[in-house]
Design a protein around this motif. Structure first.
Motif, PDB file in Angstrom:
ATOM      1  N   GLU A  29       0.774  -1.407  -0.033  1.00 27.08           N
ATOM      2  CA  GLU A  29      -0.112   0.129  -0.220  1.00 27.08           C
ATOM      3  C   GLU A  29       0.673   1.153   0.114  1.00 27.08           C
ATOM      4  O   GLU A  29       0.349   2.292   0.015  1.00 27.08           O
ATOM      5  CB  GLU A  29      -0.945   0.021   1.128  1.00 27.08           C
ATOM      6  N   LEU A  30       2.142   1.041  -0.009  1.00 24.55           N
ATOM      7  CA  LEU A  30       2.989   2.186   0.116  1.00 24.55           C
ATOM      8  C   LEU A  30       2.851   3.181  -1.273  1.00 24.55           C
ATOM      9  O   LEU A  30       2.515   2.836  -2.253  1.00 24.55           O
ATOM     10  CB  LEU A  30       4.431   2.053  -0.065  1.00 24.55           C
ATOM     11  N   MET A  31       2.487   4.593  -0.841  1.00 19.33           N
ATOM     12  CA  MET A  31       2.533   5.676  -1.963  1.00 19.33           C
ATOM     13  C   MET A  31       3.454   5.847  -2.492  1.00 19.33           C
ATOM     14  O   MET A  31       4.817   5.546  -2.171  1.00 19.33           O
ATOM     15  CB  MET A  31       1.798   6.869  -0.998  1.00 19.33           C
ATOM     16  N   GLU A  32       3.416   6.487  -3.865  1.00 13.75           N
ATOM     17  CA  GLU A  32       4.576   7.004  -4.550  1.00 13.75           C
ATOM     18  C   GLU A  32       5.005   8.404  -3.921  1.00 13.75           C
ATOM     19  O   GLU A  32       4.179   9.213  -3.530  1.00 13.75           O
ATOM     20  CB  GLU A  32       4.132   7.241  -6.016  1.00 13.75           C
ATOM     21  N   ALA A  33       6.287   8.491  -3.571  1.00 13.58           N
ATOM     22  CA  ALA A  33       7.145   9.834  -2.908  1.00 13.58           C
ATOM     23  C   ALA A  33       8.264  10.081  -3.395  1.00 13.58           C
ATOM     24  O   ALA A  33       8.807   9.300  -4.124  1.00 13.58           O
ATOM     25  CB  ALA A  33       6.810   9.560  -1.359  1.00 13.58           C
ATOM     26  N   ASP A  34       8.860  11.232  -3.106  1.00 10.95           N
ATOM     27  CA  ASP A  34      10.119  11.809  -3.608  1.00 10.95           C
ATOM     28  C   ASP A  34      11.086  11.129  -2.705  1.00 10.95           C
ATOM     29  O   ASP A  34      12.073  10.862  -3.457  1.00 10.95           O
ATOM     30  CB  ASP A  34      10.170  13.130  -3.295  1.00 10.95           C
ATOM     31  N   LEU A  35      10.797  10.499  -1.599  1.00  8.52           N
ATOM     32  CA  LEU A  35      11.860   9.973  -0.573  1.00  8.52           C
ATOM     33  C   LEU A  35      11.291   9.060   0.448  1.00  8.52           C
ATOM     34  O   LEU A  35       9.952   9.236   1.026  1.00  8.52           O
ATOM     35  CB  LEU A  35      12.510  11.115   0.080  1.00  8.52           C
ATOM     36  N   TYR A  36      11.866   7.794   0.478  1.00  9.65           N
ATOM     37  CA  TYR A  36      11.661   7.021   1.406  1.00  9.65           C
ATOM     38  C   TYR A  36      12.601   6.944   2.506  1.00  9.65           C
ATOM     39  O   TYR A  36      13.738   6.629   2.198  1.00  9.65           O
ATOM     40  CB  TYR A  36      11.379   5.706   0.603  1.00  9.65           C
ATOM     41  N   ILE A  37      12.152   7.105   3.837  1.00  4.05           N
ATOM     42  CA  ILE A  37      13.446   7.176   4.912  1.00  4.05           C
ATOM     43  C   ILE A  37      12.892   5.523   5.586  1.00  4.05           C
ATOM     44  O   ILE A  37      11.714   5.684   6.469  1.00  4.05           O
ATOM     45  CB  ILE A  37      13.024   8.032   5.684  1.00  4.05           C
ATOM     46  N   LEU A  38      14.047   4.942   5.689  1.00  2.61           N
ATOM     47  CA  LEU A  38      13.827   3.831   6.441  1.00  2.61           C
ATOM     48  C   LEU A  38      14.288   4.083   7.930  1.00  2.61           C
ATOM     49  O   LEU A  38      15.828   4.009   8.193  1.00  2.61           O
ATOM     50  CB  LEU A  38      14.598   2.352   5.791  1.00  2.61           C
ATOM     51  N   ALA A  39      13.496   4.109   9.071  1.00  3.24           N
ATOM     52  CA  ALA A  39      14.145   4.460  10.143  1.00  3.24           C
ATOM     53  C   ALA A  39      13.863   3.357  11.176  1.00  3.24           C
ATOM     54  O   ALA A  39      12.943   3.172  11.929  1.00  3.24           O
ATOM     55  CB  ALA A  39      13.399   5.719  10.528  1.00  3.24           C
ATOM     56  N   VAL A  40      14.509   2.211  10.637  1.00  3.10           N
ATOM     57  CA  VAL A  40      14.349   0.927  11.384  1.00  3.10           C
ATOM     58  C   VAL A  40      15.419   0.405  12.013  1.00  3.10           C
ATOM     59  O   VAL A  40      16.617   0.867  11.997  1.00  3.10           O
ATOM     60  CB  VAL A  40      13.642  -0.085  10.383  1.00  3.10           C
ATOM     61  N   SER A  41      15.516  -0.780  12.746  1.00  2.00           N
ATOM     62  CA  SER A  41      16.405  -1.296  13.400  1.00  2.00           C
ATOM     63  C   SER A  41      17.855  -1.529  12.378  1.00  2.00           C
ATOM     64  O   SER A  41      17.310  -2.050  11.176  1.00  2.00           O
ATOM     65  CB  SER A  41      16.388  -2.571  14.180  1.00  2.00           C
ATOM     66  N   ASP A  42      19.059  -1.530  12.554  1.00  2.00           N
ATOM     67  CA  ASP A  42      20.022  -1.748  11.705  1.00  2.00           C
ATOM     68  C   ASP A  42      19.713  -3.232  10.995  1.00  2.00           C
ATOM     69  O   ASP A  42      19.972  -3.400   9.713  1.00  2.00           O
ATOM     70  CB  ASP A  42      21.314  -1.879  12.396  1.00  2.00           C
ATOM     71  N   ASP A  43      19.383  -4.363  11.718  1.00  2.00           N
ATOM     72  CA  ASP A  43      19.155  -5.527  11.339  1.00  2.00           C
ATOM     73  C   ASP A  43      18.200  -5.819  10.348  1.00  2.00           C
ATOM     74  O   ASP A  43      17.987  -6.693   9.535  1.00  2.00           O
ATOM     75  CB  ASP A  43      19.055  -6.627  12.498  1.00  2.00           C
ATOM     76  N   ALA A  44      17.366  -4.809  10.334  1.00  4.53           N
ATOM     77  CA  ALA A  44      15.958  -5.012   9.591  1.00  4.53           C
ATOM     78  C   ALA A  44      16.320  -3.915   8.176  1.00  4.53           C
ATOM     79  O   ALA A  44      15.561  -4.263   7.092  1.00  4.53           O
ATOM     80  CB  ALA A  44      14.734  -4.169  10.121  1.00  4.53           C
ATOM     81  N   ILE A  45      17.339  -3.425   8.008  1.00  3.27           N
ATOM     82  CA  ILE A  45      17.313  -2.337   6.762  1.00  3.27           C
ATOM     83  C   ILE A  45      17.297  -3.005   5.459  1.00  3.27           C
ATOM     84  O   ILE A  45      16.749  -2.834   4.754  1.00  3.27           O
ATOM     85  CB  ILE A  45      18.731  -1.542   7.134  1.00  3.27           C
ATOM     86  N   ALA A  46      18.137  -4.102   5.498  1.00  3.26           N
ATOM     87  CA  ALA A  46      18.617  -4.931   4.299  1.00  3.26           C
ATOM     88  C   ALA A  46      17.273  -5.407   3.776  1.00  3.26           C
ATOM     89  O   ALA A  46      16.791  -5.548   2.488  1.00  3.26           O
ATOM     90  CB  ALA A  46      19.735  -5.786   4.425  1.00  3.26           C
ATOM     91  N   THR A  47      16.813  -6.318   4.551  1.00  3.92           N
ATOM     92  CA  THR A  47      15.313  -7.257   4.240  1.00  3.92           C
ATOM     93  C   THR A  47      14.252  -6.007   4.055  1.00  3.92           C
ATOM     94  O   THR A  47      13.551  -6.535   3.015  1.00  3.92           O
ATOM     95  CB  THR A  47      15.133  -8.078   5.603  1.00  3.92           C
ATOM     96  N   LEU A  48      13.989  -5.148   4.846  1.00  6.68           N
ATOM     97  CA  LEU A  48      13.042  -4.115   4.473  1.00  6.68           C
ATOM     98  C   LEU A  48      13.032  -3.421   3.001  1.00  6.68           C
ATOM     99  O   LEU A  48      12.369  -3.446   2.202  1.00  6.68           O
ATOM    100  CB  LEU A  48      12.923  -3.095   5.580  1.00  6.68           C
ATOM    101  N   SER A  49      14.516  -3.056   2.749  1.00  5.44           N
ATOM    102  CA  SER A  49      14.668  -2.307   1.446  1.00  5.44           C
ATOM    103  C   SER A  49      14.507  -3.361   0.054  1.00  5.44           C
ATOM    104  O   SER A  49      13.984  -3.050  -0.908  1.00  5.44           O
ATOM    105  CB  SER A  49      16.030  -1.817   1.326  1.00  5.44           C
ATOM    106  N   SER A  50      14.684  -4.723   0.500  1.00  6.89           N
ATOM    107  CA  SER A  50      14.588  -5.506  -0.620  1.00  6.89           C
ATOM    108  C   SER A  50      13.246  -5.711  -0.576  1.00  6.89           C
ATOM    109  O   SER A  50      12.736  -6.274  -1.817  1.00  6.89           O
ATOM    110  CB  SER A  50      15.281  -6.843  -0.374  1.00  6.89           C
TER     111      SER A  50
END
Length: 252
Positions: free
Chosen positions: A54-75
């Protein structure tokens, strides 16, 4: 107006939301959290979701999550060729999935969810792989009122490491000091002006020049008295280690 989708509802994510809410040139178009209950109180201020599809289209996506979750979430992000950044001091920018444009907005500050934070006191370190992405990240940071600095990965990593020493480790020393004062019912609050003056001094002096105390003076009698007073073996070991470090630094 720069539109932002914020992902993550921890300390950093919450403070970013509050800061962006006050900014004139940036807006949070949507806030994502897997723990949707943690952001339900903001549903009248922005769109919220716990569904990546459901993520909207935007100019910027900021991943403010735990270090361990960054790679998985970005993928897992269901789009390509958009600007995605994380906020970590230690995670490599290349850990973000290469299907998107990648960068880092690292706020060099300590965050607690319940504490107010003025982003004028939050330097933001910016790193990008794509030169064209830098201006938008710079504009976001300055819109929050933050001082900014362009850094590379190595600089960001050592800044984060140094931050652990000057913040996390120092706070642990405060805790030990609090425990020591409580052992004799002394008031820890009496030390607070000293804490403030120590922090104030390094605004005009280098830490090397600001150093004082029995270790620098090589005051053996005072050092031995302190060691005799310390009953906790861990506290004693820390005292000895830091004393040795100071003496090594100052040639003793």
């Amino acid at each position: 107006m720069i539109s932002v989708v914020l992902l993550g509802s921890g300390n950093v994510g919450t403070h970013f939301f509050k800061a962006i809410e006050k900014a004139e040139n940036v807006r949070v178009a949507q806030w994502f959290s897997r723990q949707i209950d943690s952001i339900k109180g903001y549903k009248n201020k922005t769109a919220i979701t716990d569904n990546l599809s459901e993520l909207m289209e935007a100019d910027l996506y900021i991943l403010a999550v735990s270090d361990d979750a960054i790679a998985t979430l970005s993928s897992a992000l269901p789009f390509e060729n958009r600007l995605v950044v994380h906020t970590s001091g230690s995670v490599n920018v290349h850990d973000l999935d290469k299907k998107n444009k990648r960068g880092v907005l690292y706020p060099l500050q300590t965050f607690s969810k319940g504490a107010e934070m003025d982003f004028k006191n939050v330097p933001i370190c910016i790193e990008t792989l794509d030169k064209k992405s830098y201006p938008i990240l710079k504009e976001v940071a300055t819109s929050l009122g933050s001082p900014t600095k362009r850094v590379n990965s190595n600089q960001r990593r050592v800044l984060h490491l140094s931050a652990v020493f000057v913040n996390n480790f120092t706070n642990q020393l405060y805790r030990i000091g609090h425990e020591i004062t409580e052992s004799e019912a002394a008031e820890f609050d009496l030390l607070k002006p000293l804490i403030m003056e120590t922090a104030k001094k390094i605004q005009t002096l280098s830490p090397y020049m600001a150093q004082t105390g029995p270790a620098k003076r090589h005051d053996k009698k005072t050092i031995e008295k302190h060691l005799d007073l310390l009953k906790n073996p861990e506290h004693k070991a820390i005292y000895k280690l830091l004393t040795k470090s100071i003496q090594n630094t100052h040639g003793r």
